[in-house]
Design an enzyme around this catalytic site. Structure first.
Site, short mmCIF file in Angstrom:
data_model
loop_
_atom_site.label_atom_id
_atom_site.label_comp_id
_atom_site.label_asym_id
_atom_site.label_seq_id
_atom_site.Cartn_x
_atom_site.Cartn_y
_atom_site.Cartn_z
N THR A 472 -4.27 -2.12 18.96
CA THR A 472 -3.07 -1.65 18.42
C THR A 472 -2.96 -0.15 18.39
O THR A 472 -1.95 0.27 18.44
CB THR A 472 -2.59 -2.19 17.03
N ALA A 514 -2.28 0.06 9.73
CA ALA A 514 -1.94 1.65 9.81
C ALA A 514 -1.61 2.17 8.32
O ALA A 514 -2.13 3.43 8.11
CB ALA A 514 -0.69 1.75 10.68
N THR A 639 1.86 4.60 21.36
CA THR A 639 1.05 3.42 21.03
C THR A 639 2.31 2.47 20.45
O THR A 639 2.33 1.35 20.46
CB THR A 639 -0.08 3.69 20.47
N GLN A 643 3.34 -1.53 21.32
CA GLN A 643 3.27 -2.58 20.40
C GLN A 643 4.58 -3.43 20.26
O GLN A 643 4.32 -4.59 20.51
CB GLN A 643 3.09 -2.06 18.97
N GLU A 710 4.12 -7.07 13.76
CA GLU A 710 4.69 -8.34 13.58
C GLU A 710 6.39 -8.10 13.97
O GLU A 710 6.99 -8.86 14.74
CB GLU A 710 4.45 -9.15 12.30
#
Length: 743
Positions: A472, A514, A639, A643, A710
């Site tokens: 991730t 995170a 990044t 995701q 998600e």
């Protein structure tokens, strides 16, 4: 304090070179001394009892070291029979090799240990096992009237709220009504890296365990409880993980078998699973949903009823938050949300990216599209007309909510205003063109997390936390946070994770990594910064002598006065001047529950999709997707975009391809391989646009992070299904959308 140097800027992965050069090692790649290999034997029956295992025939093969089964598992296993892993649902977890009973097809019933992997695999193919077969039931359709409301669910499960208003009366009096059943079959995670555990025998029951996991501490806790080991005897390492999507949240059975064999044989052992065996534990459950909506004459929602029934195993009650989201995503005063489980002879389902929400949003968002047509409204206008300014489930305000901006920015980028609402009205040559939309909401949560930071005399910062990075970008964003907090260059920061000898961090799941690790590292770096300032103030002629921590900034390798940045001390000079070789702070960050009590903490998104359908062949191409996401502070747009791109690809896969097909006669999955369990290839993926809507949130956590893992998946499958309806006039409520359903 610090000024912005790195947070919010696109930054390449700091571990990228290690991954592309092969320096990054995964669980099955550690070459340890005196290594033996294990191969798991899986049950061909779905239910019954093992009557005999002809293990002596296999043990006689030269090079075979042992065959472990329920017949010879030593008593040391399952030392703590009350133990459950961190994310176990209610019930009794499956315990490998603990009895003759077969509870599901592909259950591990033995493991063959040999000097080479090839020999272990060959020997396993020769192992004869006799079974008494019992009748099984693997068909959810037969359980429609046999569902039950779950009791205690797994951690994170929230029972649906009690009905509000009078939904039955409101539905009866509604001007426009739609109802439908929405179905998807079982789906499996299929990360690229398959599950494996390499156990290095260090002597005297001391083990170093390299495990494929999303939580090194969870695997360690499992091993110590099951085998009665101390934490010092069982170090678990997971530096790199080749995808997990939730499949690595619970310790899987290869870990048990590798540790068992190592302890018994007193040597190093590796057990790796095959792709077929990756289908033998955990999955997104086969789910049947019923949604009923009613609107008033002005298109506002009058009533909403959402019911879900999904499978669980005979031994655990796996629960998901499937229907709850429907009570908070749109404004509606009359809502009934119901949820049931049905026990089948399958393994326990498991969290799979956006568990519950991916399932629930697909049903709700298709139903909303149907309702928009019934009410004569544009699907976007219908959603805006029913926009929820407050979380009605919890009766709390949102800490922040920029979903309206997601709708507007996503629609503008997509060109939604050019949409002709009439089905089959838009074409590109002979292809039917359809535009659809969807969206979703996901929890913004944070967990307890510890971190340790050490600044050395040469100005290098080492950051330690036992978190995981399943691809991730955790390595990178934590490096950014630490570098910015202490004003150091990125190359002067090294972040180390994935080891149980490090400060304890939570599992990587739920989109909380995170926020949890990031805020823990920020808080710990601030504490080190305060110590560093005190040392800097003792330097001869220090311009910082009377400054408080709030009076200074850490930037470009210096501690500067806010009022006069020319008054500064070079960070690399502080420790040598003080005579210290290094400065260390270890700290545990505890989440602040106050904001959780007063506000609803969530991320949101809006998805717009274009499909092109061949009217004669029924083939569907998803040609464009725009996904607008409001997820608080974006630490690294590069990044973060990756995701969401991955989420969209998975949403396309969920809509068009993914289904694990059960043969109920055998009670087993028939397409347990990547040639028949279809996932997208590059040729299936076209234009994807990701928009991050600016959203500041000072209540969710100090850094304002909401998480992205998600939320980007939500609404994608529904948007595609809605686009297919717009293109063809055929409403598909049963995923995946396949040619046979369109023709």
């Amino acid at each position: 304090m610090s000024t912005t140097n790195y947070i919010g800027k696109p930054t390449s992965r700091v571990e990228g070179p290690a991954k592309v050069t092969g320096a990054a090692k995964y669980a099955a790649e550690y070459n340890v001394p005196d290594l033996a290999y294990g191969y798991v034997v899986s049950s061909p029956i779905a239910k019954g009892k093992i009557t005999k295992i002809h293990a002596d025939e296999v043990r006689a093969i030269p090079g075979v070291l042992q065959v472990f089964s329920h017949e010879n598992v030593p008593s040391l296993a399952w030392f703590d029979r009350s133990y459950k892993d961190d994310v176990a649902p209610g019930g009794s977890p499956f315990r490998p090799l603990q009895g003759a009973e077969v509870k599901y097809s592909q259950q591990p019933v033995a493991v063959v240990i040999a000097e080479t992997f090839e020999l272990a695999r060959y020997a396993a193919s020769l192992l004869r096992i006799d079974y008494d077969v019992a009748p099984h039931d693997t068909d959810l359709e037969t359980k429609r009237d046999d569902g039950f409301e779950p009791g205690r669910g797994k951690t994170g499960w929230v029972p649906p709220p009690k009905p509000r208003g009078n939904p039955n009366e409101a539905l009866k009096n509604a001007v426009h009504k739609v109802e439908g059943e929405y179905i998807h079959l079982t789906q499996h995670h299929n990360p690229m890296e398959m599950f494996a555990s390499t156990v290095e025998w260090l002597g005297d029951k001391k083990l170093k365990i390299y495990d494929k996991t999303q939580g090194a501490f969870n695997s360690q806790q499992y091993v110590t409880k099951v085998f009665g080991l101390s934490k010092d005897d069982a170090q678990v390492i997971s530096k790199y993980t080749g995808g997990g999507f939730g499949s690595g949240l619970r310790p899987q059975y290869q870990l048990f078998m590798a540790v068992l064999a190592s302890l018994e044989l007193k040597r190093s052992v590796r057990v790796s699973l095959t792709r077929q065996q990756m289908f033998s534990f955990g999955h997104r459950p086969h789910t049947l949903q019923y949604v009923e909506l009613g609107t008033n004459a002005d298109g506002t929602l009058a009533a909403l009823h959402h019911h879900a029934l999904h499978e669980t195993s005979q031994f655990e009650d796996y629960t998901e938050n499937v229907v709850n989201w429907s009570g908070m995503l749109y404004q509606c005063d009359n809502v009934k949300l119901t949820y049931q489980l049905a026990k089948l002879d399958v393994y326990t389902p498991q969290d799979m990216r956006a568990p519950g929400a991916a399932t629930g949003s697909f049903a709700l968002e298709i139903a909303m599209d149907e309702m928009a047509y019934a009410a004569g409204l544009d699907p976007l206008e219908f959603r805006l007309r029913n926009y929820a300014e407050r979380d009605q489930n919890a009766d709390k305000p949102f800490s922040s909510k920029k979903l309206r901006e997601c709708y507007h920015e996503g629609a503008a980028k997509f060109g939604w205003d050019k949409r002709n609402p009439e089905p089959r009205s838009m074409r590109d040559g002979n292809m039917l063109v359809g535009w659809g939309m969807g969206g979703g909401v996901w929890d913004a949560s944070i967990q307890k997390c510890a971190a340790k930071v050490t600044l050395t005399a040469d100005g290098h910062l080492n950051v330690l936390s036992g978190a995981n990075d399943i691809g991730t970008g955790t390595y990178t964003i934590i490096t950014q946070i630490a570098a910015e907090t202490l004003g150091l260059p990125l190359e002067a920061v090294t972040f180390t994770l994935g080891d149980t000898t490090l400060p304890e961090a939570p599992l990587q799941g739920g989109s909380w990594t995170a926020a949890s690790v990031g805020n823990a590292v920020k808080e710990t770096c601030d504490k080190l910064g305060e110590k560093l300032l005190k040392l800097a103030q003792k330097m001869a002629g220090s311009p910082l002598k009377d400054a408080s921590y709030e009076d200074v900034q850490f930037v470009n390798g210096q501690i500067r006065l806010n009022a006069d940045p020319t008054q500064a001390v070079v960070i690399r000079d502080v420790l040598p001047a003080s005579g210290e070789k290094e400065l260390t702070v270890e700290n545990t960050m505890m989440p602040n529950p106050a904001s959780q009590l007063t506000h609803s903490l969530h991320a949101h998104n809006a998805v717009f999709a274009e499909v092109k359908v061949d009217p004669e062949l029924g083939t569907v191409h998803v040609t464009r997707v725009v996904n607008a996401v409001a997820a608080g502070r974006i630490l690294n747009p590069k990044t973060a975009r990756s995701q969401v791109l991955g989420s969209v690809v998975w949403g396309i896969s969920m809509a068009m391809m993914e289904e694990t097909v059960m043969d109920h006669g055998f009670g087993r999955y028939m397409n347990h391989n990547l040639s028949e369990y279809h996932v997208p290839v590059c040729a299936d993926i076209h234009d994807i646009e990701v928009i991050f809507v600016e959203e500041e949130d000072d209540k969710v956590n100090p850094l304002g992070i909401k998480g992205l893992g998600e939320v980007g998946l939500l609404g994608v499958a529904a948007a595609i299904a809605n686009a297919v309806y717009h293109a063809t006039g055929k409403r598909i409520r049963n995923l995946p959308v396949s040619i046979d359903k369109l023709l």
